[in-house]
Scaffold this active site. Structure first.
Site, short mmCIF file in Angstrom:
data_model
loop_
_atom_site.label_atom_id
_atom_site.label_comp_id
_atom_site.label_asym_id
_atom_site.label_seq_id
_atom_site.Cartn_x
_atom_site.Cartn_y
_atom_site.Cartn_z
N HIS A 272 8.40 21.38 -65.29
CA HIS A 272 7.53 20.25 -65.93
C HIS A 272 7.91 19.75 -67.32
O HIS A 272 8.22 18.71 -67.69
CB HIS A 272 6.12 20.79 -65.94
CG HIS A 272 5.75 21.25 -64.40
ND1 HIS A 272 5.61 20.40 -63.41
CD2 HIS A 272 5.00 22.28 -64.16
CE1 HIS A 272 5.28 21.14 -62.37
NE2 HIS A 272 4.81 22.14 -62.80
N ASP A 323 7.17 21.02 -55.61
CA ASP A 323 5.81 21.71 -56.40
C ASP A 323 4.92 21.89 -55.38
O ASP A 323 4.88 22.91 -54.36
CB ASP A 323 5.34 21.05 -57.63
CG ASP A 323 4.73 21.88 -58.43
OD1 ASP A 323 4.30 22.97 -58.13
OD2 ASP A 323 4.23 21.30 -59.37
#
Length: 457
Positions: A272, A323
């Site tokens: 991220h 994800d």
């Protein structure tokens, strides 16, 4: 021996026309040469052949939640943190059989989207009450069993998750299935090694200290040392409250602390990193670590926008992953990554260069960076590499008549997974004419697995 004849191929030397790529039975590319005249009837004919990247960050079980968390939560300002509470309630119901069926579907959809590898950030370890199964690696075995069915390349990252926050508070009710002390984690890692060893030789086992919130500083460093030759993945600087919590308890911002206290190098994939200062971005990019980006999930959860422009200008490496698996699409992840830069900076073609179009630059970057993040010998169409290959259909309406970089631009910005013609993972030909060879079997098992979960909503 598998032989592919491509009208166009993006090899390590650049675009080449009418080439033959031979794949050894061990799954590695053995030769790349001009096709010449004549044609062997056993040769597989394709349009545009490019590297098939790794999907560098996945939580497989969350695929069964896709579309089910779009209502407002209890808070009038819904966020990642309220979404997380819904996720915890959902996972309390999951059984090992359901996890295997969901993971197989996720991996099938990755292959059909153009990915060759699943890097599974695997933290669902225990029974709903937090007690380990008789086999501590039961859930890891199920991820491996799914990979045996789907044929995808697997990098398995058992996650160490010990605390509920930087203050080392105990895990909350929704986190009980994740938690291990160091000794239990070592047992889990040993069992995961046994499980993954049953897969073909392109499999990889690494480690994943979950985040700065979930481990002590000492444990984080110890986990990274457990697999000295394998990849290490870490959630880092994803959310503003996370940055504030780390700063309050550890005396530094997450990226600042990591730069000062960890030996960040090519083994590391930092997931991220949407909350960085300009200086953190430039300094971290130069370590050789990979940014594990998940643009669709980061947009869905309101994480923020990764600074891809300055990261790549500083030589930073990138990969993409799905994800939460709310949507599994290589083209859409790349599109979201680039268009988020455009929205922030009021620009166009934000990540293109004078030499490479946007689609070309992104596809090559995530192929090379994804291979690094997966600890996998691939990333280029090159002799000796694993044959992780993606064939795009040049008869598709969005790609017809195109050549070179424009093929990739149209795939990313005008096309979608329907442009995917064939996919090989370490030479395993798992997607043919846009369809996984075991689609019906995998889809049936998934339907059966999720029906009781949805009935209970």
């Amino acid at each position: 021996m598998t032989v592919i004849r491509a009208k166009q191929a993006l090899t390590a030397r650049g675009w080449e026309n009418d080439v033959l790529i031979s794949i050894n039975p061990d799954g590695r590319i053995s030769s790349i040469k001009d096709a010449g005249t004549g044609s062997d009837p056993d040769t597989i004919q394709v349009g545009a052949l490019v590297p098939a990247p790794a999907n560098s960050h996945s939580h497989a079980f969350q695929r069964a939640m896709a579309g089910l968390t779009e209502k407002r939560g209890d808070s009038p300002t819904d966020s990642f943190w309220t979404w997380r509470q819904l996720m915890y309630r959902f996972l309390d119901a999951l059984t090992p059989d359901q996890v295997e069926a969901i993971a197989a579907l996720v991996q099938m959809e990755m292959l059909e989207a153009g990915y060759a590898t699943n890097v599974e950030f695997h933290y669902l370890h225990h029974q709903p009450d937090g007690q380990p199964y008789d086999n501590p690696a039961e859930m890891a075995e199920r991820i491996c069993a799914a990979a045996a069915t789907s044929g995808i390349g697997l990098t398995l990252l058992p996650v160490q998750y010990q605390f509920g926050g930087c203050d080392q508070r105990p895990l909350g009710p929704g986190q009980r299935r994740f938690g291990n002390d160091p000794d239990r984690y070592a047992d889990l890692l040993e069992g995961s090694q046994t499980a993954i060893s049953q897969l073909p030789p392109d499999r990889v086992l690494g480690v994943a200290p979950h985040s700065l919130r979930a481990l002590s500083q000492q444990s984080l460093k110890a986990v990274a040392a457990l697999r000295p030759d394998g990849p290490v993945h870490l959630h880092l600087a994803e959310q503003i409250p996370e940055v504030e919590e780390v700063q309050a308890h550890w005396g530094a911002r997450p990226v600042e602390w990591a730069l000062d206290n960890l030996v960040l190098d090519q083994r590391w994939c930092l997931i991220h990193i949407t909350q960085m200062t300009a200086q953190e971005t430039k300094t971290l990019a130069r370590t050789g670590s990979v940014a594990g980006l998940c643009p669709l999930t980061e947009a869905s959860l309101g994480d923020g926008i990764f600074d891809g422009v300055h990261w790549m200008q500083s030589g930073g490496r990138i990969s993409v992953g799905s994800d939460s698996n709310i949507r599994i699409s290589l083209a859409e992840e790349l599109r979201q990554l680039d268009t988020s830069q455009r929205l922030r900076d009021h620009s166009r073609a934000a990540l293109a260069t004078a030499e490479q179009s946007t689609g070309r630059r992104l596809l090559e970057a995530v192929s090379v960076g994804g291979a690094q993040a997966a600890g996998r010998g691939s990333g280029w169409i090159e002799t000796g590499q694993w044959a992780d290959l993606l064939a795009l259909d040049l008869d598709h309406l969005d790609l017809a008549g195109l050549r070179g970089d424009t093929i990739l631009d149209s795939f990313v910005f005008a096309g979608d997974s329907r442009c995917v013609q064939h996919v090989w993972s370490a030479g395993r030909h798992m997607v043919r004419n846009g369809r996984h060879i075991r689609r019906d079997q995998i889809a049936r098992a998934y339907r059966k697995a999720v029906a009781p979960l949805r009935d209970g909503l």
